[in-house]
Each structure stands twice: as C-alpha cells, then as structure tokens.
Design a protein around this motif. Structure first.
Motif, short mmCIF file in Angstrom:
data_model
loop_
_atom_site.label_atom_id
_atom_site.label_comp_id
_atom_site.label_asym_id
_atom_site.label_seq_id
_atom_site.Cartn_x
_atom_site.Cartn_y
_atom_site.Cartn_z
N GLN A 156 36.51 -15.44 42.43
CA GLN A 156 37.31 -15.42 43.66
C GLN A 156 38.27 -14.24 43.55
O GLN A 156 39.26 -14.30 42.85
CB GLN A 156 38.08 -16.73 43.80
N ASN A 198 40.09 -12.69 46.01
CA ASN A 198 41.32 -12.97 46.75
C ASN A 198 41.04 -14.17 47.65
O ASN A 198 40.01 -14.82 47.50
CB ASN A 198 41.79 -11.73 47.53
N THR A 231 39.97 -14.43 50.61
CA THR A 231 38.83 -14.35 51.52
C THR A 231 37.54 -13.81 50.90
O THR A 231 36.49 -13.91 51.51
CB THR A 231 39.17 -13.45 52.73
N THR A 232 37.60 -13.25 49.70
CA THR A 232 36.43 -12.56 49.15
C THR A 232 36.00 -13.13 47.81
O THR A 232 36.80 -13.29 46.90
CB THR A 232 36.74 -11.05 48.99
N LEU A 258 33.20 -12.47 44.65
CA LEU A 258 32.22 -11.59 44.01
C LEU A 258 31.17 -12.49 43.38
O LEU A 258 31.51 -13.45 42.70
CB LEU A 258 32.87 -10.72 42.94
N PHE A 276 29.22 -9.26 47.28
CA PHE A 276 30.45 -9.91 47.72
C PHE A 276 30.16 -10.75 48.95
O PHE A 276 29.22 -10.49 49.70
CB PHE A 276 31.58 -8.91 47.98
N VAL A 319 32.41 -12.37 52.18
CA VAL A 319 33.66 -12.53 52.92
C VAL A 319 33.61 -13.92 53.52
O VAL A 319 32.79 -14.20 54.39
CB VAL A 319 33.82 -11.45 54.02
N ARG A 320 34.47 -14.81 53.03
CA ARG A 320 34.38 -16.22 53.40
C ARG A 320 34.64 -16.47 54.88
O ARG A 320 34.05 -17.37 55.47
CB ARG A 320 35.34 -17.04 52.55
N THR A 340 27.67 -11.16 53.69
CA THR A 340 27.28 -10.95 52.30
C THR A 340 26.66 -9.57 52.19
O THR A 340 25.84 -9.18 53.01
CB THR A 340 26.26 -12.02 51.86
#
Length: 163
Positions: free
Chosen positions: A52, A54, A56-57, A59, A70, A72-73, A78
């Motif tokens: 995790q 951050n 929102t992202t 890896l 990656f 982006v939640r 993806t």
C-alpha cells in the motif's frame, strides 16, 4: 473498531470490511493473464505480494508476469509500473526486467526507495519511488543462507514459499 483489510488471491486483489465481513474485489478477474484496465477487466498471472503505497495506490508484484503494477483504488485503474509483463529477464534502469519478482517493501533507511526481491535472478533490487529507476543492490548465491534469510525477511504478506 471496524476497518478494511487488503488481501490477494492468486490473480485478484480484494478488501474485506471487518465490521460487516463484506468482501469486495478491487482488481483482477476470475482467470490469470495480463491486461491493463479497470477493476475486473485487468488481469494478473500470480500476485506474489503487494504494498500500500498511499491511501489510493497499491503496488502489486505480479510474479507470474515478471512485472510490478499499480492499482489506483478509487478509479480501479491497473497499469504496469516496471518490468516487461509476460517477459522475464534482468535489466536495471527505467526499463527494468525481472524474473519472478517476489516481494516489494518500503526501504526504511531510504524514504524514496522500495526494495524488490527478484527471486529467480537471486538478487535484491531497489526502485526509486520518484523516478522509478531500478538498480541492483546485491546478487546472491541461491544456496547461500543469507539469500534464504532474505526471502524469509521479505515475504511477510506472501503465501508462497521458496523452493
């Protein structure tokens, strides 16, 4: 106190709400492969670990596709970050190559660095979080006890065992 737990199942990433025990898929379909995309259309071959980055992202170390991706939640997007997905190899720099990369963790000594265990290349690598440049920190002899210890140290969120 309720929260959210992230976990992976082979080729998909999920969340589970601890309050309601509700499970939701973030990315990955019901079959393996490689495809960039959004939510369920994105494909992975085998997720060895994730980190995790951050709020929102994520890896994702897609060991089966030899690459780091990656997610982006918020948008579910993806995409490949490093490595040539589907092609193994060994190369440093901005167009790095991996061979069954295993783990990605934060380098606690260097704030802008991630540590990557490149399993079949038997080496510990570093990736700069700002410019994405990959470099090799150490190449191991796979029969060396130090290499075995490194695998044990870095596989905290992975279910796979090294053979």
């Amino acid at each position: 106190m309720p929260g959210t737990i992230l976990y992976s199942e082979y080729y998909s990433v999920w969340t589970i709400s601890t309050g309601e025990l509700k499970r939701s898929k973030i990315a990955g379909p019901d079959s393996e492969g490689y495809k960039e995309g959004y939510f369920g259309e994105a494909k992975f071959k085998w997720i060895a670990s994730f980190f995790q980055l951050n709020l929102t992202t994520l890896l994702v170390m897609d060991s089966g596709n030899h690459c780091l991706c990656f997610i982006v939640r918020i948008s579910g997007r993806t995409s490949r970050l490093q490595g040539m997905c589907g092609i193994s190899g060994f190369q440093n720099g901005l167009d790095a190559r991996f061979h069954n990369p295993y783990t990605v963790i934060l380098d606690t000594m260097e704030e802008n660095q991630l540590l990557l265990l490149d399993n079949e290349n038997a080496c510990l690598r570093s990736m700069n979080r700002i410019n994405l440049r990959v470099s090799t920190l150490k190449i191991f002899d796979p029969s060396d006890k130090e290499y075995s210890n490194m695998i044990q140290l870095t596989n905290g969120n992975s279910r796979r065992r090294h053979h």
